[in-house]
Design a protein around this motif. Structure first.
Motif, mmCIF file in Angstrom:
data_model
loop_
_atom_site.group_PDB
_atom_site.id
_atom_site.type_symbol
_atom_site.label_atom_id
_atom_site.label_comp_id
_atom_site.label_asym_id
_atom_site.label_seq_id
_atom_site.Cartn_x
_atom_site.Cartn_y
_atom_site.Cartn_z
ATOM 1 N N THR A 101 11.826 -12.889 8.118
ATOM 2 C CA THR A 101 13.128 -12.458 8.622
ATOM 3 C C THR A 101 13.426 -11.053 8.125
ATOM 4 O O THR A 101 13.061 -10.703 6.991
ATOM 5 C CB THR A 101 14.248 -13.422 8.161
ATOM 6 O OG1 THR A 101 15.479 -13.035 8.762
ATOM 7 C CG2 THR A 101 14.396 -13.411 6.657
ATOM 8 N N PRO A 102 14.034 -10.200 8.940
ATOM 9 C CA PRO A 102 14.452 -8.871 8.471
ATOM 10 C C PRO A 102 15.807 -8.968 7.766
ATOM 11 O O PRO A 102 16.731 -9.605 8.261
ATOM 12 C CB PRO A 102 14.551 -8.064 9.766
ATOM 13 C CG PRO A 102 14.883 -9.080 10.811
ATOM 14 C CD PRO A 102 14.219 -10.364 10.388
ATOM 15 N N PHE A 103 15.896 -8.358 6.581
ATOM 16 C CA PHE A 103 17.179 -8.278 5.887
ATOM 17 C C PHE A 103 18.040 -7.159 6.468
ATOM 18 O O PHE A 103 19.243 -7.278 6.584
ATOM 19 C CB PHE A 103 16.966 -8.050 4.396
ATOM 20 C CG PHE A 103 16.446 -9.272 3.683
ATOM 21 C CD1 PHE A 103 16.780 -10.543 4.115
ATOM 22 C CD2 PHE A 103 15.630 -9.147 2.579
ATOM 23 C CE1 PHE A 103 16.315 -11.678 3.459
ATOM 24 C CE2 PHE A 103 15.163 -10.261 1.908
ATOM 25 C CZ PHE A 103 15.495 -11.536 2.352
ATOM 26 N N ASN A 104 17.386 -6.054 6.819
ATOM 27 C CA ASN A 104 18.051 -4.940 7.492
ATOM 28 C C ASN A 104 16.971 -4.125 8.193
ATOM 29 O O ASN A 104 15.825 -4.585 8.311
ATOM 30 C CB ASN A 104 18.871 -4.086 6.510
ATOM 31 C CG ASN A 104 18.046 -3.611 5.323
ATOM 32 O OD1 ASN A 104 16.942 -3.097 5.485
ATOM 33 N ND2 ASN A 104 18.588 -3.781 4.116
ATOM 34 N N ALA A 105 17.288 -2.915 8.645
ATOM 35 C CA ALA A 105 16.338 -2.116 9.424
ATOM 36 C C ALA A 105 15.131 -1.680 8.598
ATOM 37 O O ALA A 105 14.078 -1.368 9.164
ATOM 38 C CB ALA A 105 17.044 -0.887 9.990
ATOM 39 N N LEU A 106 15.250 -1.669 7.266
ATOM 40 C CA LEU A 106 14.182 -1.143 6.424
ATOM 41 C C LEU A 106 13.541 -2.186 5.514
ATOM 42 O O LEU A 106 12.512 -1.910 4.901
ATOM 43 C CB LEU A 106 14.713 0.016 5.555
ATOM 44 C CG LEU A 106 15.278 1.217 6.307
ATOM 45 C CD1 LEU A 106 15.789 2.253 5.313
ATOM 46 C CD2 LEU A 106 14.230 1.827 7.230
ATOM 47 N N LEU A 107 14.121 -3.375 5.410
ATOM 48 C CA LEU A 107 13.635 -4.386 4.467
ATOM 49 C C LEU A 107 13.338 -5.691 5.190
ATOM 50 O O LEU A 107 14.193 -6.242 5.886
ATOM 51 C CB LEU A 107 14.681 -4.617 3.379
ATOM 52 C CG LEU A 107 14.333 -5.638 2.296
ATOM 53 C CD1 LEU A 107 13.078 -5.209 1.537
ATOM 54 C CD2 LEU A 107 15.513 -5.809 1.337
ATOM 55 N N ASN A 108 12.098 -6.176 5.036
ATOM 56 C CA ASN A 108 11.663 -7.415 5.675
ATOM 57 C C ASN A 108 11.140 -8.394 4.633
ATOM 58 O O ASN A 108 10.514 -7.996 3.641
ATOM 59 C CB ASN A 108 10.558 -7.140 6.695
ATOM 60 C CG ASN A 108 11.010 -6.239 7.816
ATOM 61 O OD1 ASN A 108 11.929 -6.555 8.558
ATOM 62 N ND2 ASN A 108 10.381 -5.072 7.934
ATOM 63 N N PHE A 109 11.378 -9.674 4.886
ATOM 64 C CA PHE A 109 10.899 -10.744 4.005
ATOM 65 C C PHE A 109 9.912 -11.617 4.767
ATOM 66 O O PHE A 109 10.136 -11.970 5.924
ATOM 67 C CB PHE A 109 12.061 -11.600 3.511
ATOM 68 C CG PHE A 109 11.636 -12.842 2.776
ATOM 69 C CD1 PHE A 109 11.245 -12.770 1.450
ATOM 70 C CD2 PHE A 109 11.601 -14.074 3.422
ATOM 71 C CE1 PHE A 109 10.843 -13.909 0.765
ATOM 72 C CE2 PHE A 109 11.204 -15.220 2.745
ATOM 73 C CZ PHE A 109 10.822 -15.140 1.411
ATOM 74 N N GLY A 110 8.806 -11.981 4.094
ATOM 75 C CA GLY A 110 7.839 -12.879 4.694
ATOM 76 C C GLY A 110 7.347 -13.903 3.687
ATOM 77 O O GLY A 110 7.297 -13.630 2.481
#
Length: 202
Positions: free
Chosen positions: A81-90
């Motif tokens: 899921t993306p936390f915001n435009a620059l940070l993603n979690f996998g």
């Protein structure tokens, strides 16, 4: 080289041939380099944020990090899921198992991983941090080597790295990472390593 294709809606297959430039262990050259094992993978998107996957690794790569006749398989679920435009979690949870190959017993383990990706320059320069966790479920003896165990062994592998994709050659990228490896509950010793790894990908 990496080739991906969407067969049907939400279903993807991929074929890749990795190439590792070098691997340097703590205070020594790990001498792990060259063309890796050919990989085949398939993904099916169950939900917008969740995939089910199956990966297979064929033992045809350089002998420096490959056992003869040791086919490796990985199956499980992935959540991102993306936390915001620059940070993603996998994240990933699954089972990893291999054919016998040169080992006296084939290892089976529970495989989990989490990762955060920081897109410093979107679609070009990305930094990442994460960790791998493996719980070995079966006995494993590699000709009496230090990684023999009777099950219940734990592997922890925190890492950090960067990936740069060339803007003019969007199929070419380079990756450099630092990985810390800790084995717990081995029969002979608790092994700990630090690796610096460089990869080239097409």
């Amino acid at each position: 080289a990496d080739l991906r294709s969407t067969i049907y809606s939400n279903w993807e297959i991929a074929f890749n041939v990795p190439y590792r430039v070098f691997t340097h262990g703590e205070d020594y050259d790990a001498e792990i380099s060259g063309v890796g094992n050919i990989g085949f993978s398939t993904r099916y998107q169950l939900l917008p944020f969740m995939n089910v996957f199956f990966d297979a690794s064929l033992p045809v790569g350089d002998k420096s990090y490959n056992e003869d006749d040791d086919w490796v398989f990985d199956v499980g679920l992935q959540y991102s899921t993306p936390f915001n435009a620059l940070l993603n979690f996998g994240s990933q949870l699954g089972f990893n198992f291999a054919t016998k190959g040169e080992n006296d017993e084939a290892p089976i383990f529970l495989d989990a991983a989490v990762e955060l990706d920081f897109e410093i320059i979107p679609e070009e320069f990305t930094a990442y941090v994460g960790t791998d966790f493996n719980l070995f479920l079966g006995t494993f003896t590699n000709h009496g080597y230090q990684f023999s165990h009777n099950g219940g062994c734990v592997y922890l592998g925190p890492y950090a790295g960067v990936t740069y994709t060339f803007e003019q050659l969007d199929m070419l990228s380079v990756d450099a990472s630092l990985q810390f490896c800790k084995y717990i509950n081995m029969n002979k010793i608790d092994a700990q390593e630090v690796f610096v790894i460089a990869n080239l990908a097409l």
